[in-house]
Enzyme design. Structure first.
Site, PDB file in Angstrom:
ATOM      1  N   LYS A 113       0.846  -1.199   0.000  1.00 19.57           N
ATOM      2  CA  LYS A 113       0.000   0.000   0.000  1.00 19.57           C
ATOM      3  C   LYS A 113       0.886   1.255   0.000  1.00 19.57           C
ATOM      4  O   LYS A 113       1.951   1.219  -0.604  1.00 19.57           O
ATOM      5  CB  LYS A 113      -0.960  -0.018   1.189  1.00 19.57           C
ATOM      6  CG  LYS A 113      -1.706  -1.354   1.299  1.00 19.57           C
ATOM      7  CD  LYS A 113      -2.897  -1.268   2.188  1.00 19.57           C
ATOM      8  CE  LYS A 113      -3.448  -2.658   2.426  1.00 19.57           C
ATOM      9  NZ  LYS A 113      -4.807  -2.657   2.922  1.00 19.57           N
TER      10      LYS A 113
ATOM     11  N   HIS B 229      -8.522  -3.852  -6.419  1.00 18.71           N
ATOM     12  CA  HIS B 229      -8.451  -3.833  -4.946  1.00 18.71           C
ATOM     13  C   HIS B 229      -9.629  -3.031  -4.396  1.00 18.71           C
ATOM     14  O   HIS B 229     -10.038  -2.027  -4.992  1.00 18.71           O
ATOM     15  CB  HIS B 229      -7.126  -3.229  -4.485  1.00 18.71           C
ATOM     16  CG  HIS B 229      -6.876  -3.460  -3.025  1.00 18.71           C
ATOM     17  ND1 HIS B 229      -7.455  -2.674  -2.052  1.00 18.71           N
ATOM     18  CD2 HIS B 229      -6.164  -4.405  -2.382  1.00 18.71           C
ATOM     19  CE1 HIS B 229      -7.089  -3.129  -0.867  1.00 18.71           C
ATOM     20  NE2 HIS B 229      -6.311  -4.180  -1.034  1.00 18.71           N
TER      21      HIS B 229
ATOM     22  N   GLU C  10     -10.826 -11.517  -1.428  1.00 18.82           N
ATOM     23  CA  GLU C  10     -10.637 -10.663  -0.255  1.00 18.82           C
ATOM     24  C   GLU C  10     -11.998 -10.133   0.203  1.00 18.82           C
ATOM     25  O   GLU C  10     -12.486  -9.127  -0.348  1.00 18.82           O
ATOM     26  CB  GLU C  10      -9.751  -9.459  -0.599  1.00 18.82           C
ATOM     27  CG  GLU C  10      -8.357  -9.806  -1.049  1.00 18.82           C
ATOM     28  CD  GLU C  10      -7.392  -8.651  -0.766  1.00 18.82           C
ATOM     29  OE1 GLU C  10      -6.473  -8.862   0.023  1.00 18.82           O
ATOM     30  OE2 GLU C  10      -7.583  -7.561  -1.307  1.00 18.82           O
TER      31      GLU C  10
ATOM     32  N   GLY D 112      -7.887  -5.051   6.577  1.00 17.52           N
ATOM     33  CA  GLY D 112      -7.537  -4.048   7.579  1.00 17.52           C
ATOM     34  C   GLY D 112      -8.303  -4.246   8.872  1.00 17.52           C
ATOM     35  O   GLY D 112      -8.459  -3.316   9.657  1.00 17.52           O
TER      36      GLY D 112
ATOM     37  N   SER E  76      -6.461  -9.445   6.575  1.00 19.38           N
ATOM     38  CA  SER E  76      -5.969  -9.639   7.946  1.00 19.38           C
ATOM     39  C   SER E  76      -5.201 -10.939   8.144  1.00 19.38           C
ATOM     40  O   SER E  76      -5.337 -11.607   9.177  1.00 19.38           O
ATOM     41  CB  SER E  76      -7.129  -9.516   8.941  1.00 19.38           C
ATOM     42  OG  SER E  76      -7.700  -8.221   8.847  1.00 19.38           O
TER      43      SER E  76
HETATM   44  C1  PEP Z   1      -5.108  -5.864   1.408  1.00 22.25           C
HETATM   45  O1  PEP Z   1      -5.061  -4.639   1.456  1.00 22.25           O
HETATM   46  O2  PEP Z   1      -5.216  -6.449   0.313  1.00 22.25           O
HETATM   47  C2  PEP Z   1      -5.067  -6.617   2.665  1.00 22.25           C
HETATM   48  C3  PEP Z   1      -5.330  -7.881   2.630  1.00 22.25           C
HETATM   49  O3  PEP Z   1      -4.768  -5.897   3.799  1.00 22.25           O
HETATM   50  P1  PEP Z   1      -4.575  -6.488   5.294  1.00 22.25           P
HETATM   51  O4  PEP Z   1      -3.738  -7.745   5.166  1.00 22.25           O
HETATM   52  O5  PEP Z   1      -3.858  -5.422   6.015  1.00 22.25           O
HETATM   53  O6  PEP Z   1      -5.931  -6.786   5.811  1.00 22.25           O
END
Ligand code: PEP
Length: 251
Positions: free
Chosen positions: A10, A95, A165, A171, A211
């Protein structure tokens, strides 16, 4: 098949020196892995420096986004060919943070097309915003996957990595439970098979993201039955990412 771990940095870290250090440390860990390929997706500006570090072949470089235009008057944009020329092999498309800023399925499919057209792999992120008792989210997810893959030539299916996801798990404090990940990975693969073919779906790489950390990574892969992980925060936290990679490699 080797497992695949993709780190989405990111908008981190704050300085080039830190970015180079994270990449160096990641390569050091990767050198000791036998069953895991690792990709780092830093912010655009760090890519040339990271790609030209020593032992560059230990760590593939990815990008976090791309324009779907080939060139011309598009202020602030970067083309797929430019990224490929910097040594980038993977590019994230769709994303949830980009979908929130306005990326529709149609725009995402154009980005995926631009990525695979120049020979790179697209990491297509899909996932429901929320769940409901009636299962409407499954229909929405199916439409999202189909829309994001619209007009992609069948011979480019092998250049697509699917990253499931669930948006509510990104997050967040906790990942999705591994047994649910297993069901959703099957669902995503099934929709991919409807769009392309059963054979291409069987060969496709399906990742889970949301996460993931060093504590839950191994269970997500072994119980969740995914081919790898898309990791956000933990990919720039070197003590945690080191343990995560070792845990994944030892499955
Ligand atoms: C992401 O931004 O694709 C992601 C999975 O973030 P995190 O692992 O921090 O939840």
């Amino acid at each position: 098949m080797k497992k695949l771990v993709i780190g989405n940095w990111k908008m981190n870290p704050a300085t080039l020196e830190e970015a180079k250090e994270i990449a160096r440390k990641t390569r050091h860990v990767v050198a000791g892995l036998a069953h895991t390929d690792v990709v780092a997706c830093p912010p655009f500006v760090y890519i040339p420096a990271i790609a030209s570090q020593r032992d560059s072949d230990l760590l593939e470089i990815g990008a976090q986004s791309v324009s779907f235009e080939e060139g011309g008057p598009h202020t602030g944009e970067v083309s797929a060919a430019m990224l490929r020329d910097m040594g980038v092999k993977y590019v994230i498309a769709g994303h949830s943070e980009e979908r929130t800023k306005g990326d529709t399925d149609e725009i995402v499919s154009k980005r995926v097309n631009a990525i695979v057209s120049v020979g790179m792999s697209a990491v297509l992120c899909v996932g429901e915003n929320e769940r409901d008792e009636g299962g409407v989210y499954l229909e929405k997810l199916k439409q999202q996957i189909k829309g994001s893959l619209a007009n992609i030539p069948a011979n480019k299916a092998k250049n697509i990595v699917l990253a499931y996801e669930p948006v509510w798990a990104i997050g967040a404090k906790e990942a999705m439970p591994a047994d649910q990940i297993r069901e959703m990975a099957l669902f995503v693969r099934k929709v991919f098979s409807d769009v392309f073919s059963a054979d291409q779906a069987l060969k496709a790489t399906v990742l889970y993201g949301g996460s993931v950390n060093f504590r839950n990574a191994a269970e997500i892969i072994s119980v969740g039955q995914v081919d790898g992980l898309l990791v956000g925060r933990e990919s720039v936290n070197m003590p945690g990412f080191t343990e995560l990679l070792k845990a994944v490699d030892s499955i």
